[in-house]
Motif scaffolding. Structure first.
Motif, PDB file in Angstrom:
ATOM      1  N   VAL A  34     -32.823 -15.021   7.095  1.00 34.26           N
ATOM      2  CA  VAL A  34     -33.743 -14.036   6.504  1.00 34.26           C
ATOM      3  C   VAL A  34     -34.330 -14.558   5.196  1.00 34.26           C
ATOM      4  O   VAL A  34     -35.510 -14.364   4.895  1.00 34.26           O
ATOM      5  CB  VAL A  34     -33.006 -12.686   6.296  1.00 34.26           C
ATOM      6  N   ASN A  35     -33.497 -15.254   4.417  1.00 29.64           N
ATOM      7  CA  ASN A  35     -33.963 -15.785   3.123  1.00 29.64           C
ATOM      8  C   ASN A  35     -34.657 -17.136   3.251  1.00 29.64           C
ATOM      9  O   ASN A  35     -34.888 -17.825   2.263  1.00 29.64           O
ATOM     10  CB  ASN A  35     -32.783 -15.887   2.144  1.00 29.64           C
ATOM     11  N   LYS A  36     -34.962 -17.523   4.500  1.00 27.10           N
ATOM     12  CA  LYS A  36     -35.710 -18.756   4.799  1.00 27.10           C
ATOM     13  C   LYS A  36     -35.033 -20.011   4.241  1.00 27.10           C
ATOM     14  O   LYS A  36     -35.681 -20.967   3.858  1.00 27.10           O
ATOM     15  CB  LYS A  36     -37.153 -18.672   4.269  1.00 27.10           C
ATOM     16  N   GLN A  37     -33.691 -19.974   4.175  1.00 22.92           N
ATOM     17  CA  GLN A  37     -32.966 -21.164   3.712  1.00 22.92           C
ATOM     18  C   GLN A  37     -32.757 -22.153   4.856  1.00 22.92           C
ATOM     19  O   GLN A  37     -32.321 -23.272   4.649  1.00 22.92           O
ATOM     20  CB  GLN A  37     -31.617 -20.757   3.097  1.00 22.92           C
ATOM     21  N   LEU A  38     -33.057 -21.713   6.076  1.00 21.85           N
ATOM     22  CA  LEU A  38     -32.992 -22.615   7.229  1.00 21.85           C
ATOM     23  C   LEU A  38     -34.425 -22.815   7.727  1.00 21.85           C
ATOM     24  O   LEU A  38     -35.187 -23.530   7.117  1.00 21.85           O
ATOM     25  CB  LEU A  38     -32.037 -22.051   8.286  1.00 21.85           C
ATOM     26  N   ALA A  39     -34.820 -22.129   8.792  1.00 24.85           N
ATOM     27  CA  ALA A  39     -36.193 -22.293   9.307  1.00 24.85           C
ATOM     28  C   ALA A  39     -37.109 -21.220   8.727  1.00 24.85           C
ATOM     29  O   ALA A  39     -36.659 -20.114   8.444  1.00 24.85           O
ATOM     30  CB  ALA A  39     -36.169 -22.175  10.816  1.00 24.85           C
ATOM     31  N   PRO A  40     -38.402 -21.529   8.569  1.00 20.84           N
ATOM     32  CA  PRO A  40     -39.339 -20.493   8.113  1.00 20.84           C
ATOM     33  C   PRO A  40     -39.478 -19.376   9.152  1.00 20.84           C
ATOM     34  O   PRO A  40     -39.202 -19.585  10.345  1.00 20.84           O
ATOM     35  CB  PRO A  40     -40.661 -21.248   7.943  1.00 20.84           C
TER      36      PRO A  40
END
Length: 408
Positions: free
Chosen positions: A289-295
């Motif tokens: 959710v916080n875009k720390q992995l994929a956008p």
């Protein structure tokens, strides 16, 4: 009007358990007796402080749940455990006890199923008429549900996108239903194998288990709820079934309470394990959710068909399944084919600092020794006699009573 919460502000956890007869080990459709003993008269819902109790579709399953949304997850293992001890002591005088795991290993659903006969029973009767609720997929299933809030369409979009891409991996963390009717079914997560086709009479209800790419409320109603309503109408002439309940995907949007409920988690041997799994899933969702992995755009593009193709073999092989879809793995910053167990180890490394140390033991037992399904099969050691199965599952009942992680 329900209060609306923002992402990860509060949580709702539900745990289902079966009642069994200690002497015969058979399921005992006596939840009404339990609720009557606790309340003094029959009721379908009991408010017991932090935890509430309620009945389910079948007479032998009781649900324990957080009594409303809670901001705190770390104390819940103890709170659930306290209620389990209380329930077991109420059941003891009847010669009954609670049994954990997602399915009873020896139950014959055709002879042992009794539907709940009291309040709300007209809904259950209608379900039974449409689907015949006597199969394993209806009457021999216990799960953990995780409820996560969203405030508006913007938050719903992020949360639904993240949940959809992680759903395929869930059985590889928490499968606990490898044995039915005294046989190794060949599936680590037999509950989910049944879940796929449980409502085949009205396929719109479950779809492909993985929800469609719907990222706004309007979109969701058009894509998911409207087809369900249309399909059920000829069977539900009095209009008593609610589309929120009819939606049986692996994660369902509850716009009546602004939450998404994840339903693919098999219940474990004790609340300590259940809460550890819930927390690992939630912390992983936060990363997405916080875009720390994929956008977000990358998460949203995955179709239900492509996600189902990853999910389906994991139901069978659990943590040992090797995921070779590199595009999928890149969602999680992984570059080469690896097992589902490796993926969860990767998530754990990324989230461990955010997880309270009290959950490490349960998570690490699963990641190092395998899912509960794997540990059950190891303990059974190819001896599928009723006596041996009862011995192993009695150990699991003891794990529930003492809130201890099952280790082989």
């Amino acid at each position: 009007m329900n209060k609306k919460y923002h992402l990860f502000e509060v949580y709702g956890i539900e745990l289902e358990y079966m009642l069994i007869n200690k002497a015969t080990f058979k399921v005992a459709p006596k939840v009404d007796t339990l609720l009557t003993k606790k309340n003094g008269s029959l009721t379908s819902d009991i408010d017991n402080g932090l935890i509430a109790w309620s009945n389910e579709l079948v007479g032998h399953v009781v649900e324990l749940k957080t009594n409303g949304p809670t901001p705190q997850l770390n104390h819940l293992s103890e709170a659930f455990h306290k209620n389990i001890i209380e329930i077991n002591s109420l059941l003891d005088t009847e010669g009954l006890q609670l049994l954990p795991t997602a399915s009873h290993p020896l139950m014959n659903p055709l002879t042992d199923t009794q539907l709940w006969k009291h309040s709300y029973s007209e809904v259950y009767e209608l379900y039974n008429r449409i689907f015949d609720c006597k199969g394993h997929g209806w009457s021999n299933v216990q799960s953990t549900h995780i409820n996560l809030p969203f405030f508006d369409d913007k938050e719903f979009e992020k949360l639904h996108a993240a949940i959809r891409v992680i759903l395929p991996l869930i059985p590889g963390l928490c499968a606990s239903s490898p044995i039915l009717e005294g046989q190794n079914t060949g599936f680590k997560d037999t509950r989910l194998e049944y879940y796929k086709t449980n409502q085949k009479e009205i396929p719109e209800m479950t779809g492909l288990v993985i929800p469609e790419r719907a990222f706004t409320k309007l979109d969701y109603y058009t894509t998911i709820f409207e087809p369900i309503k249309k399909a059920i109408k000829p069977k539900d002439i009095n209009g008593i079934l609610d589309h929120h309940f009819l939606n049986s995907r692996g994660a369902i949007a509850r716009f009546d309470r602004n939450a998404i409920e994840i339903r693919l988690v098999d219940i474990q041997e004790c609340p300590q394990s259940d809460l550890a799994i819930c927390i690992l899933i939630i912390e992983t969702l936060k990363l997405l959710v916080n875009k720390q992995l994929a956008p977000l755009s990358m998460q949203k593009q995955w179709t239900k068909e492509d996600l189902f193709a990853i999910f389906n073999p994991i139901i069978k092989e659990g943590e040992h399944y090797k995921v070779s879809n590199i595009d999928y793995l890149q969602l999680f910053k992984l570059e080469e084919a690896c097992t589902v167990n490796d993926i969860w180890k990767h998530f754990y490394q990324l989230t461990k600092a955010s997880i309270d140390a009290s959950h490490y033991h349960a998570i690490e037992t699963i990641l190092n020794q395998g899912t509960l399904a794997t540990r059950i099969l190891q303990a059974i050691a190819h001896d599928y006699s009723d006596t041996n199965i009862k011995t192993v599952y009695s150990q699991l009942a003891q794990c529930l009573q003492t809130n201890t992680v099952f280790s082989v």
